[in-house]
Motif scaffolding. Sequence first.
Motif, mmCIF file in Angstrom:
data_model
loop_
_atom_site.group_PDB
_atom_site.id
_atom_site.type_symbol
_atom_site.label_atom_id
_atom_site.label_comp_id
_atom_site.label_asym_id
_atom_site.label_seq_id
_atom_site.Cartn_x
_atom_site.Cartn_y
_atom_site.Cartn_z
ATOM 1 N N THR A 73 0.556 -1.101 -0.021
ATOM 2 C CA THR A 73 -0.039 0.102 -0.036
ATOM 3 C C THR A 73 0.993 1.385 -0.119
ATOM 4 O O THR A 73 0.422 2.316 -0.628
ATOM 5 C CB THR A 73 -0.970 0.011 0.968
ATOM 6 N N HIS A 74 1.980 1.226 0.570
ATOM 7 C CA HIS A 74 2.837 2.291 0.654
ATOM 8 C C HIS A 74 4.235 1.907 1.234
ATOM 9 O O HIS A 74 4.184 1.004 1.900
ATOM 10 C CB HIS A 74 2.299 3.469 1.470
ATOM 11 N N HIS A 76 6.059 2.796 3.781
ATOM 12 C CA HIS A 76 6.427 3.234 5.288
ATOM 13 C C HIS A 76 6.973 1.878 6.052
ATOM 14 O O HIS A 76 6.548 0.601 5.380
ATOM 15 C CB HIS A 76 5.260 3.728 6.041
ATOM 16 N N PRO A 116 3.879 0.881 -5.094
ATOM 17 C CA PRO A 116 4.313 2.514 -5.694
ATOM 18 C C PRO A 116 5.711 2.467 -5.854
ATOM 19 O O PRO A 116 6.448 1.541 -5.712
ATOM 20 C CB PRO A 116 4.107 3.229 -4.204
ATOM 21 N N ASP A 200 1.932 10.462 3.134
ATOM 22 C CA ASP A 200 2.694 10.257 2.070
ATOM 23 C C ASP A 200 2.012 9.379 1.155
ATOM 24 O O ASP A 200 0.860 9.045 1.409
ATOM 25 C CB ASP A 200 3.717 9.211 2.566
ATOM 26 N N PRO A 201 2.402 9.374 -0.055
ATOM 27 C CA PRO A 201 1.476 8.498 -1.202
ATOM 28 C C PRO A 201 0.987 7.091 -0.713
ATOM 29 O O PRO A 201 1.878 6.434 -0.107
ATOM 30 C CB PRO A 201 2.464 8.472 -2.353
ATOM 31 N N CYS A 202 -0.210 6.767 -0.804
ATOM 32 C CA CYS A 202 -0.626 5.678 -0.260
ATOM 33 C C CYS A 202 -1.751 4.886 -1.335
ATOM 34 O O CYS A 202 -2.522 5.841 -2.079
ATOM 35 C CB CYS A 202 -1.346 5.912 1.023
#
Length: 303
Positions: A73-74, A76, A116, A200-202
Amino acid sequence: MARNMNISFLGTSSGGGPSISRNCSSLVADVIGDGSLWMIDCAEGTVRQFQMQHRGQGDPVLKAFKVAKLFVTHMHADHVMGIITFLRHVLHPPLIASSGDLPPSDGPPQIELYGPAGLRTFVRSIFTMTLTHTGERYVVHELLTSSDTPTSCDPAMLHPSECPGQNFLCDDNGFWKGVTSGTGYYGEVVVDAGPILHRDPCIGYVLHEPNPPHRKLVILGDTYDASPIIPLIQPSATMPVSLLIHEATDAYISRQIDPSARRTKDEVDSKVAARGHSTPVMAGTFAKKIGAQQVVLNHIGSR
């Protein structure tokens, strides 16, 4: 081939974890019914979670080697730091000859990763730095926006265990439609992806059946507002959302429930907003907006 779709949670803790009882984010979906699994996110310790399953008589046992696709998903840390150890586990050690490790199998990749921009570099770099060699190969497909720089899949850049991946550029609405699919009991199961708002982009993923019974699973990453993905979900009375998995990192708990509680509702809401997360109320509001038949809260803080 099984008719049911099953979701198993390997980790439900927010980034403040892991805790004694819960690992950080990862789940597996059995949506095809052929024994293969699709994983969403892979936190540190995910491999161990497979080993720690309850094994009662008749209970199904999830096997890491059955994971065929991994969706991120992102980027992190609490969502990706288990990927390397997971890949090392499922790709098997290389065969050894007198001259050293033999190269990986030249067959199709054992597992496909989707996520991503940056995911391909993340895996490739750590495999290289940790001198990782495997018996099977993997592939990374990146979901890109117009502002992302594609990561090269030139043969000279690939890790020896890596197959060239695809770059999926989002459409004019910011969506990635038909990223991948599989054939289940009732026909095709398609994966679409779309943006959700976090600090942040997710990405959120929509797993759905174009044919009856039109089951639809919406699995979201971290978010304080998932409304950008609603047009992709296309909720309707004839094709409702069967299951929504939505984060609920923090929650207001009144002193009537917990006499030791000290935070006000405004304090909780302010903290959640500052960190780009959601509360159960926010998750429920979104579930109502898309007409979800069932909701599971995920990414729950240690409080």
